[in-house]
Design an enzyme around this catalytic site. Structure first.
Site, PDB file in Angstrom:
ATOM      1  N   HIS A 521       0.952  -1.144  -0.138  1.00  0.00           N
ATOM      2  CA  HIS A 521       0.042   0.251   0.066  1.00  0.00           C
ATOM      3  C   HIS A 521       0.774   1.077  -0.624  1.00  0.00           C
ATOM      4  CE1 HIS A 521      -3.751   1.946   1.660  1.00  0.00           C
ATOM      5  NE2 HIS A 521      -2.490   2.658   2.134  1.00  0.00           N
ATOM      6  N   GLU A 522       2.161   1.060   1.195  1.00  0.00           N
ATOM      7  CA  GLU A 522       2.129   2.506   1.306  1.00  0.00           C
ATOM      8  C   GLU A 522       3.083   2.727  -0.383  1.00  0.00           C
ATOM      9  OE1 GLU A 522       2.042   4.404   2.940  1.00  0.00           O
ATOM     10  OE2 GLU A 522       1.105   2.828   4.454  1.00  0.00           O
ATOM     11  N   HIS A 525       1.413   4.026  -3.406  1.00  0.00           N
ATOM     12  CA  HIS A 525       1.630   5.463  -3.009  1.00  0.00           C
ATOM     13  C   HIS A 525       2.025   6.546  -3.812  1.00  0.00           C
ATOM     14  CE1 HIS A 525      -1.453   5.816  -0.404  1.00  0.00           C
ATOM     15  NE2 HIS A 525      -1.558   5.551   0.442  1.00  0.00           N
ATOM     16  N   GLU A 582      -6.267   6.273  -1.389  1.00  0.00           N
ATOM     17  CA  GLU A 582      -6.122   5.115  -0.762  1.00  0.00           C
ATOM     18  C   GLU A 582      -6.257   4.079  -1.551  1.00  0.00           C
ATOM     19  OE1 GLU A 582      -4.740   5.100   1.966  1.00  0.00           O
ATOM     20  OE2 GLU A 582      -4.220   7.462   1.665  1.00  0.00           O
ATOM     21  N   ASP A 586      -4.638   0.768  -2.030  1.00  0.00           N
ATOM     22  CA  ASP A 586      -5.509  -0.772  -1.260  1.00  0.00           C
ATOM     23  C   ASP A 586      -5.102  -1.445  -1.961  1.00  0.00           C
ATOM     24  OD1 ASP A 586      -5.274   0.166   0.879  1.00  0.00           O
ATOM     25  OD2 ASP A 586      -7.658   0.164   0.793  1.00  0.00           O
TER      26      ASP A 586
HETATM   27 ZN   LIG Z   1      -2.408   5.519   1.854  1.00  0.00          ZN
END
Ligand SMILES: [Zn+2]
Length: 682
Positions: A521-522, A525, A582, A586
């Site tokens: 997830h990070e 980003h 976000e 995900d």
């Molecule tokens: Zn996030």
């Protein structure tokens, strides 16, 4: 509201209006008896995983874990944070016991905590600690003198009208510059001032009542308190009108307007900017970034058009609102009634010790975080996380190379960016030294002011210097993680490196579905709708060909539509654009973790455990980190303000886009967890 974008795995546990807690801190992980990573008893086996996977993964957990009275949301992140909080309490109780053997650090955190816990002294002092500031506001003779008062309030940790701090130059990320951003509101978002639906109108009426009550608690007569409250809200509404909305703020170009101090002065001549910058202690500056020029103009108009009496009411309100945690109980209770109960549906104020642990963690993050890391950071957790990060970065490289919608030229740039990502895992290396901050055992209010001033000066001292990438934006006991596009780094505080996110008792499948997906997830980003606009060095620079950018937008739009169709509560939908980054993270994150797990298994099917295959356990690992309940009020507020989707949508939204999930649970076409066509960016 922060101009400097960070992308955490999750929003903060409690919504906190208090400006002085906006800057965060330090760490952790461990040997404590933590809830295991995968919990078969959490499942609702009567649910069909192909119809509602979230219910299947979390149904029994949700049934037996109602939201505690002192929370507005309760999930597995919160349960872990609560456990960390208990550890911090132990550290603070020990440090607060007077002893000649206490270290200097123990004196700071111990006395800070003890002063906060000493409600008797806080009640006995009443508003005495605020008197000098209140008198200064009452004594204002003309608008020219407002600058001095704003300076004084800023230095003590308040932020009336706007926000001012340091930030990396978005187009030259090696340098830190001064930044001036919108702010000054008492409601959670600018839209709260204008929405006309029944609930929003009611919240505004309750807000008015709350502001009035706070003035009355100060001793102001009801009629005057009512008119002052009206003036405060009129002023805030004027500031809100030209504040940028949350979706627009996701576009970093819209927040970049570097200008000279002279330009700023002609944009807003009613305020003495040079005096303000000098007064708060900023180094001499010639230029700065003004995030929202229209807002600064609005501020100027407010200052010009508002009567001196109304400005005094607004400044007084700011002082009161952001001090309640160190004021007598009646102020804190009234603040909770609005910000906790009305806005978020929380039934009770949390116990004093919990609030004092939070305050100490917020104000002296490194002093407390350092001890937390010493006591808890598990070496194996660190080692495994590092390993997994490498594997997931490899999976992302493979993904970038294999996708069919991106041209080789942009792929090459994407790989350069990926290989430049810095991994910060477990604990910071350099701890702040608070030796210069006076912490007194009988002065909770003064301690909060002095630690706020310390943090303000630390932030302002960065202006004009190279960016320090060692710094963290979260305290180490925090159960969270983030990506910083301007530093191009991923940050995992020790707080999250433990069950249920990572558990050395668990098989790989569960760990990859949990902490593996958080890592993915990070990383993703860096390549979401916002992150993709920054390059490998963290500069806001377009490295995409036009056709690749268009292909990206088309794919992102699928996600906007998908999540925008989900309902948060009643008839309130999620905002597909607000949550796009976000949701992209995900979807990308779980897919990358899956790829890394498959590489690790290398075609070997491990034996099933608890009756589930490795693939099934992977998806259950993902589902279960998001098990949660939330109050209706909290769901409503977060739908407007939180860029993260609720747990259910995070889980179902992602798995319904993955053929790998559908195969693992033998789902068929037409079932709810089989989305057609599926959305996929990464
Ligand atoms: Zn996030």
């Amino acid at each position: 509201m922060d101009g400097h974008p960070h992308h955490s795995i999750r929003s903060a546990g409690t919504y906190n209006i208090n400006m002085r807690l906006l800057v965060s801190l330090c760490l952790f992980s461990g040997f404590v008896l933590a809830q295991s990573g995968f919990d078969p008893t959490a499942l609702d086996r009567s649910a069909n995983p192909c119809v509602d996977f979230y219910q299947y993964a979390c149904g029994a957990w949700m049934g037996s874990n109602p939201v505690p009275n002192d929370h507005s949301r309760w999930g597995r992140f919160d349960a872990l944070q609560e456990r960390n909080r208990t550890m911090l309490q132990n550290i603070l109780e020990t440090a607060s016991a007077p002893s000649p053997a206490r270290s200097a650090v123990d004196q700071k955190i111990g006395d800070f905590y003890a002063a906060c816990m000493d409600e008797k002294t806080i009640d006995a002092r009443g508003l005495a600690p605020l008197q000098a500031d209140l008198a200064r506001i009452r004594g204002l003779r003309d608008k020219a003198a407002v600058t001095d008062t704003v300076v004084r309030m800023y230095r003590a940790g308040f932020a009336p009208f706007f926000r001012f701090s340091s930030e990396p130059d978005a187009k030259d990320s090696t340098h830190v510059i001064a930044g001036l951003d919108q702010g000054g509101l008492g409601l959670p978002d600018r839209d709260y001032y204008f929405k006309t639906d029944e609930k929003s109108v009611k919240i505004r009426a309750q807000y008015l009542e709350h502001v009035q009550k706070m003035f009355e608690l100060m001793g102001v007569a009801p009629a005057s308190a009512a008119s002052q409250a009206k003036a405060v809200i009129a002023l805030e509404t004027a500031l809100a009108k030209d504040s940028l909305d949350r979706v627009s703020r996701r576009d970093p170009e819209k927040l970049y307007h570097k200008m000279t101090v002279k330009d700023l002065a002609s944009l807003a001549p009613a305020f003495d900017w040079t005096k303000f910058f000098q007064g708060v202690g900023a180094p001499a500056i010639q230029s700065l970034n003004v995030d929202v020029p229209l807002f600064v103009k609005a501020f100027d108009a407010v200052l010009t058009a508002t009567s001196l009496d109304d400005l005094k009411s607004y400044l007084t309100w700011n002082l009161l609102r952001d001090s309640t945690d160190v004021l007598p109980g009646k102020f804190e209770q009234e603040s909770f009634n609005f910000y906790g109960k009305t806005l978020q549906g929380q039934k009770e104020l949390a116990a004093r010790w919990k609030r004092c642990v939070n305050l100490t963690d917020g104000q002296l993050p490194d002093a407390l975080g350092c001890q937390f890391v010493e006591k808890t950071l598990g070496e194996e957790g660190m080692r495994r996380t590092h390993e997994m990060v490498n594997e997931i970065e490899k999976a992302l490289a493979q993904d970038i190379q294999s996708i069919d919608w991106m041209t080789p030229k942009t792929k090459e740039q994407a790989l350069v960016k990926l290989h430049a990502v810095i991994n910060k895992i477990g604990s910071k290396e350099h701890w702040l030294d608070y030796a210069s901050v006076k912490v007194a055992r009988n002065d909770a209010f003064g301690n909060a002011e002095r630690t706020s001033e310390f943090e303000l000066q630390r932030q302002l001292a960065k202006i004009g210097k190279p960016l320090d990438k060692q710094d963290w934006e979260m305290s180490q006991p925090t159960v969270n993680a983030y990506y910083d596009p301007q530093e191009n780094d991923i940050n995992f505080p020790a707080g999250i490196l433990q069950p249920p996110f990572w558990d050395n008792q668990m098989d790989d499948a569960v760990n990859y579905g949990a902490i593996g997906a958080v890592i993915g997830h990070e990383l993703t980003h860096g390549f979401d709708d916002q992150g993709r606009q920054f390059d490998a060095q963290g500069n806001l620079r377009d490295w995409w060909t036009e056709e690749d950018a268009k292909a990206f937008d088309q794919r992102a739009d699928c996600i906007v539509q998908q999540y925008g169709s989900f309902t948060a509560v009643d008839d309130v939908h999620l905002n597909g654009k607000l949550t796009l980054g976000e949701n992209t993270a995900d979807n990308g994150g779980l897919r990358l973790a899956y790829g890394a797990l498959m590489d690790r298994l290398a075609g070997k099917e491990p034996p099933s455990r608890d009756g589930f295959t490795a693939e099934q356990r992977f998806f259950l690992g993902w589902g279960q980190i998001w098990c949660e309940n939330r109050t209706d009020e909290s769901a409503r507020m977060r739908a407007q303000t939180d860029p993260h989707s609720p747990g259910k949508q995070r889980v179902d939204g992602v798995v319904s886009n993955m053929p790998e999930f559908q195969k693992a649970f033998a789902c068929g076409a037409g079932q709810p967890m089989v989305r057609n066509p599926a959305c996929r960016v990464w």
